[in-house]
Design an enzyme around this catalytic site. Sequence first.
Site, short mmCIF file in Angstrom:
data_model
loop_
_atom_site.label_atom_id
_atom_site.label_comp_id
_atom_site.label_asym_id
_atom_site.label_seq_id
_atom_site.Cartn_x
_atom_site.Cartn_y
_atom_site.Cartn_z
N SER A 5 -3.96 11.27 -11.29
CA SER A 5 -5.23 10.56 -11.42
C SER A 5 -5.00 9.73 -12.97
O SER A 5 -5.72 9.02 -13.41
CB SER A 5 -6.52 11.37 -11.55
OG SER A 5 -6.18 12.52 -12.17
N SER A 6 -3.91 10.06 -13.61
CA SER A 6 -3.71 9.38 -14.87
C SER A 6 -2.26 9.14 -15.16
O SER A 6 -1.45 9.79 -14.79
CB SER A 6 -4.46 10.21 -15.90
OG SER A 6 -3.60 11.25 -16.32
#
Length: 184
Positions: free
Chosen positions: A9-10
């Site tokens: 997610s990042s």
Amino acid sequence: MIYGYARVSSNGQDLTQQVAQLLAAGCVKVYQEKASAASAERPKLKRAIGALDAGDVLMVTATDRLARNTRDLLNILHAVKEAGAGFRSIAEPMVDTTSQFAEVVIAVLGIAASWERQRIVERTAAGRDQAKARGVKFGRRAALTPHQQAEALQRLARGDTQRTVAALLGVDQATISRLSRRQG
């Protein structure tokens, strides 16, 4: 053929471990993406689903890599099914859409993923509230310092145009316009 889908997610996170697990499980190609599972708009996931033919399998390391809410999970699995393909999760071996109980298990896992997503939102909000209590400022920095804002307003009051003041201070005219509206 078995296709894999790996997601973090990042940008600070690494896909290496997921890719290694998927390749070891027999995936011939792994689609990799750095995007939040909270969003259904993920180009690499769409590409992976688009590559599926009848009899193929889409594999993930865990269902939370695929979706964080029940609706998205079920929509993705429906698209996989429409392609005539199956779905498997390495971490949850009972999640295999070729079995009779797959839809029940997938619904339960989707609910758990949705619950976890809600917990993440709550933890993030709590962290943000704590930071605000400590005086941390959020958002973009102001384009002009308080001194520059005062100077801009004085020049506007003396009759200088917004464009002239903006050029003098090295900002866009819209910045001066917003400043003027806030003060006027």
